[in-house]
Motif scaffolding. Sequence first.
Motif, short mmCIF file in Angstrom:
data_model
loop_
_atom_site.label_atom_id
_atom_site.label_comp_id
_atom_site.label_asym_id
_atom_site.label_seq_id
_atom_site.Cartn_x
_atom_site.Cartn_y
_atom_site.Cartn_z
N GLY A 211 0.79 -1.23 0.00
CA GLY A 211 0.00 0.00 0.00
C GLY A 211 0.82 1.28 0.00
O GLY A 211 0.25 2.37 0.07
N ARG A 230 -1.80 4.34 -0.43
CA ARG A 230 -3.24 4.10 -0.49
C ARG A 230 -3.92 4.66 0.76
O ARG A 230 -3.38 4.58 1.86
CB ARG A 230 -3.51 2.60 -0.62
CG ARG A 230 -3.01 2.05 -1.96
CD ARG A 230 -3.42 0.61 -2.22
NE ARG A 230 -2.92 0.22 -3.52
CZ ARG A 230 -3.58 0.40 -4.67
NH1 ARG A 230 -4.80 0.94 -4.67
NH2 ARG A 230 -3.05 0.02 -5.83
N ARG A 360 -1.29 -3.64 -3.03
CA ARG A 360 -1.97 -3.45 -1.73
C ARG A 360 -1.45 -4.37 -0.64
O ARG A 360 -1.41 -4.01 0.52
CB ARG A 360 -3.45 -3.78 -1.88
CG ARG A 360 -4.25 -2.82 -2.64
CD ARG A 360 -5.63 -3.43 -2.93
NE ARG A 360 -6.23 -2.77 -4.06
CZ ARG A 360 -6.93 -1.65 -3.97
NH1 ARG A 360 -7.15 -1.11 -2.80
NH2 ARG A 360 -7.44 -1.08 -5.04
N THR A 361 -1.10 -5.61 -1.04
CA THR A 361 -0.83 -6.64 -0.03
C THR A 361 0.59 -7.19 -0.17
O THR A 361 1.24 -6.99 -1.21
CB THR A 361 -1.80 -7.83 -0.21
OG1 THR A 361 -1.57 -8.39 -1.51
CG2 THR A 361 -3.25 -7.39 -0.08
#
Length: 385
Positions: A211, A230, A360-361
């Motif tokens: 992120g 993010r 994101r991960t």
Amino acid sequence: MALSAISVGGMRTVLISGGGIAGNTLAWWLARHGFRPTVVERAAGQRSSGAPVDVRGPAVPVVEAMGLLERLRAAATSVTGARLVDAGGATVARFPMGGDRPAGRTELEIPRADLAAILHRATADDVEFRYDDTITGLTEDAGGVDVTFARGEPRRFDLVVGADGLHSAVRRLAFGPEARYVRHLGVWVAGMSLRGPADDPHDVLLYNTPGRLASVHPARGDAMAAFIFRGPMVDGLDHRDLARHKRLVVEAYQDERGWRVPELLDRVRAADDLYFDSVSQVHLPRWSRGRIVLVGDAASCVSLFGEGSSLAIAGAHTLAEALAAGGYGAAFRRYETVHRRRTEPKRRAARYVAGLLVPRTRIGLATRNATARVFARVRPAAPAR
Ligand SMILES: Cc1cc2nc3c(=O)[nH]c(=O)nc-3n(C[C@H](O)[C@H](O)[C@H](O)COP(=O)(O)OP(=O)(O)OC[C@H]3O[C@@H](n4cnc5c(N)ncnc54)[C@H](O)[C@@H]3O)c2cc1C
């Protein structure tokens, strides 16, 4: 180049809001076709440096026809690659970028304000510029548009163009509030000058955790740090609230100890100038209303994950050519038809690029890095410049 002085279908005067990339390009081409453009720019003057942006694809023949290609080449950064690094600074994968690519493709990377300044210098002798002002009201009737300004006297123009970027004033006045058209991609960007050279003058360095991305770009001597992370929309964020912007960046990265992040965060804490904005796209069902039309990010911002500067140049040129060919109604329709074919694929691609640049991960990041290693091995190295 001598400018022609033909009158085009009775449309002579065009007010352009925004003296950035689209605004200067449009002014140049309109002046060339015999229009009388006036540019109103909110800033007090043209600045230099800024985030590096690209001139590529459909923008290259436009700047070449303006006689600017060599000047832009001279102003380009000397970046030849982008390098993913791990927490200790070791290279994960490297990709070539910039310069004259294989098969004769030109891709120049130039600080945004330097690009705007070069376009401006080419335009300034033939176009009226009004700095430190902004449009406050637009009233259209059958014969033209009455315009009021924050500082200058009211004036009437045949046409008005919004080339005033993501947070366009013309779009707000003619189409309605920004919230209707601007969509946050769930990502924020902050950037600042490091006021000194980067350790590596040729590679952009990119360091990810889930992120979050932190990067250092060598630019043209004064390196730029960027933080792309993010996060949800922040209600009521004031675009001039530097202290709040700094807090948002520090909070997003404060548990991060890898690479140069702690040192870069100290630079953010001490900064007196920090670019900060949501990464957003603009979605408008129509780009014109009557005698008012939008171009560049104001109409179709694809976000920093797209090719916004090249699209701004190409769109401005298409709009000027369409206006030179006939009445404004048909011209606006033609411009929109042609230019939407360029922007829509880039807009869709931008979400994919966001996923690659800021996974994101942890699993997403590991997969991206594994793919990047394979891909980097099969891409040819960039020629040294
Ligand atoms: C951090 C970052 C990195 C980026 N990286 C890239 C990249 O690598 N490649 C790429 O192609 N694109 C990139 N972009 C996108 C690119 O910068 C834009 O798409 C491009 O600048 C759009 O040009 P424009 O002329 O429409 O708007 P802008 O360049 O934003 O110009 C708008 C002008 O309007 C003026 N203005 C604003 N409001 C008003 C007002 N109310 N009245 C009068 N004037 C006003 C502004 O001062 C400015 O001069 C990046 C953007 C950002 C933010």
